[in-house]
Design an enzyme around this catalytic site. Structure first.
Site, PDB file in Angstrom:
ATOM      1  N   ARG A 170       0.912  -1.039   0.113  1.00  0.00           N
ATOM      2  CA  ARG A 170       0.043   0.098  -0.141  1.00  0.00           C
ATOM      3  C   ARG A 170       0.783   1.282  -0.153  1.00  0.00           C
ATOM      4  O   ARG A 170       0.515   2.193  -0.307  1.00  0.00           O
ATOM      5  CB  ARG A 170      -1.102   0.050   1.082  1.00  0.00           C
TER       6      ARG A 170
ATOM      7  N   TYR B 132     -12.967  10.729 -21.639  1.00  0.00           N
ATOM      8  CA  TYR B 132     -13.620   9.347 -21.174  1.00  0.00           C
ATOM      9  C   TYR B 132     -14.826   9.540 -20.305  1.00  0.00           C
ATOM     10  O   TYR B 132     -14.675  10.122 -19.510  1.00  0.00           O
ATOM     11  CB  TYR B 132     -12.588   8.753 -20.864  1.00  0.00           C
TER      12      TYR B 132
ATOM     13  N   ASP C  35      -4.139  12.433 -20.113  1.00  0.00           N
ATOM     14  CA  ASP C  35      -4.796  11.327 -20.400  1.00  0.00           C
ATOM     15  C   ASP C  35      -3.870  10.771 -21.614  1.00  0.00           C
ATOM     16  O   ASP C  35      -4.494  11.016 -22.877  1.00  0.00           O
ATOM     17  CB  ASP C  35      -6.159  11.037 -20.371  1.00  0.00           C
TER      18      ASP C  35
ATOM     19  N   LYS D 141      -5.291  -0.818 -20.774  1.00  0.00           N
ATOM     20  CA  LYS D 141      -5.322  -0.864 -22.423  1.00  0.00           C
ATOM     21  C   LYS D 141      -4.005  -1.340 -23.069  1.00  0.00           C
ATOM     22  O   LYS D 141      -3.389  -2.488 -22.816  1.00  0.00           O
ATOM     23  CB  LYS D 141      -5.613   0.463 -22.899  1.00  0.00           C
TER      24      LYS D 141
END
Length: 380
Positions: A47, A101, A173, A198
């Site tokens: 974490r 998006y 992005d 992706k």
């Protein structure tokens, strides 16, 4: 590794962790969630985003994007939401380009009001109009180029100049382009985000996200990230690192196929319009030539006919698969109105130019002639 080394070489070698006890050529998988701490300054914990497998992936991405540091997350939306929440506070303002998006738009409009963060959407293709949307409390400009799903381009150099003029941060992005086809950091962008689900993963079998940027900003983001806990496990980090080794090869073939498929579709009588930066008919083709190394493997297609006829076309495809998400080695196709942009209103989709019959194509690595033949038979 030095930035002048070719991307193909960086994909294979950058960031690999060599275990000295058993000198394999791949990074070993460290499955531990607990690490010893005596006689060391390290406080290793998943974490905290500092395990060996996380570090290996980050170093490879930093080399590919010419950044200083980075963080790997469990998804692209984890990367976006954590970064924005880390950098913004109540009464700050963010300027977003209008065509984003759908998941990003949904996060902004749903959650920003709860935190008292102000925002505006503006057309980033019109730099004068975009500048008018900057406010006295604007802290960040966020763009996405090429955009999802219409492949609109934002002039990165103009956005950077604008941001410097007003003293605000920039974030992009870069998912559709991938680090192979576009590197915004050398152009002056502060933070680069990837939905690694992706192209970085590339095989439609993992979910991840990444942020790359200067050390001081990444440290600030990491502080918030440890609270939100969107880390990636060691096994998935290993799969991601393995996938990244072939990123340049995959994207190069996908980009080649996309160009050929776009050229074929543009000439077909059943096709109303093709949106692809590599076509001279694209309104921002000159921008693409200037800021991209390749035009990418995504294209959008509008067919003649209604939504039902478009669905019939999808059912006739034999190689291309109607499926959600993108960037895999297989060619997939979807209707953004019912997938990537389903969570925004029909009115918003209409304003963005996303019709019910618009199709988004993620081109894979199949033989070019087979792909074209598949689309041709389905269009007939």
């Amino acid at each position: 590794m030095a930035s002048e080394i070719a991307k193909d070489t960086l994909c294979v070698h950058a960031g690999t962790y060599r275990d000295q006890a058993q000198p394999g050529i791949n990074s070993p998988i460290y499955t531990s969630s607990s690490f010893e701490y005596l006689d060391t300054d390290a406080r290793t914990y998943p974490r905290y985003f500092n395990t060996p497998n996380q570090d290996s992936v980050v170093k490879k991405l930093v080399a590919l994007e010419s950044g200083e540091d980075g963080i790997i997350f469990g998804s692209g939306m984890a990367a976006i939401s954590t970064t924005l929440l880390a950098l913004l506070k109540k009464e700050d303002h963010v300027l977003f380009q209008a065509d984003l998006y759908g998941g990003t738009q949904r996060f902004i409009t749903t959650d920003f009001p709860r935190f008292g963060i102000e925002y505006s959407f503006s057309d980033a293709t019109n730099i004068e109009m975009f500048e008018e949307a900057i406010q006295f409390n604007t802290k960040l400009i966020y763009i996405e180029t090429p955009s999802n799903p219409l492949l609109r381009l934002t002039d990165i150099e103009k956005i950077v100049a604008l941001a410097k003029q007003y003293g605000v941060l920039t974030m992009i992005d870069n998912t559709f382009a991938s680090p192979i086809n576009q590197n915004p950091i050398p152009m002056g962008i502060d933070l680069v985000m990837h939905s690694g689900t992706k192209y970085l993963g590339g095989h439609s079998d993992l979910s991840c996200g990444a942020i790359i940027g200067p050390k001081e900003l990444v440290a600030q983001i990491k502080s918030t990230a440890t609270h939100l806990g969107g880390n990636l496990n060691a096994q998935t980090c290993y799969l991601l690192e393995r996938s990244l080794k072939t990123l340049a090869l995959r994207v190069r073939q996908q980009t080649y196929n996309a160009q050929k498929l776009a050229e074929f579709m543009e000439k077909h009588p059943q096709v109303k319009k093709v949106h692809y930066p590599g076509l001279e008919s694209h309104p921002q083709h000159d921008i693409a030539k200037r800021q991209m190394k390749g035009y990418g493997a995504m294209l959008a297609v509008e067919l003649h006919g209604n939504a039902d006829e478009t669905r019939q076309f999808l059912r006739k495809l034999k190689i291309a698969t109607p499926a959600m998400s993108l960037g895999g080695i297989e060619t997939t196709i979807c209707e953004p109105a019912t997938t990537s942009h389903a969570k925004i209103s029909a009115e918003q989709r209409q304003n963005l130019g996303i019709s019910d019959s618009l199709l988004r194509v993620s081109v894979g690595i199949e033989a070019t002639e087979d792909l074209i033949a598949d689309f041709e038979q389905a269009l007939s």
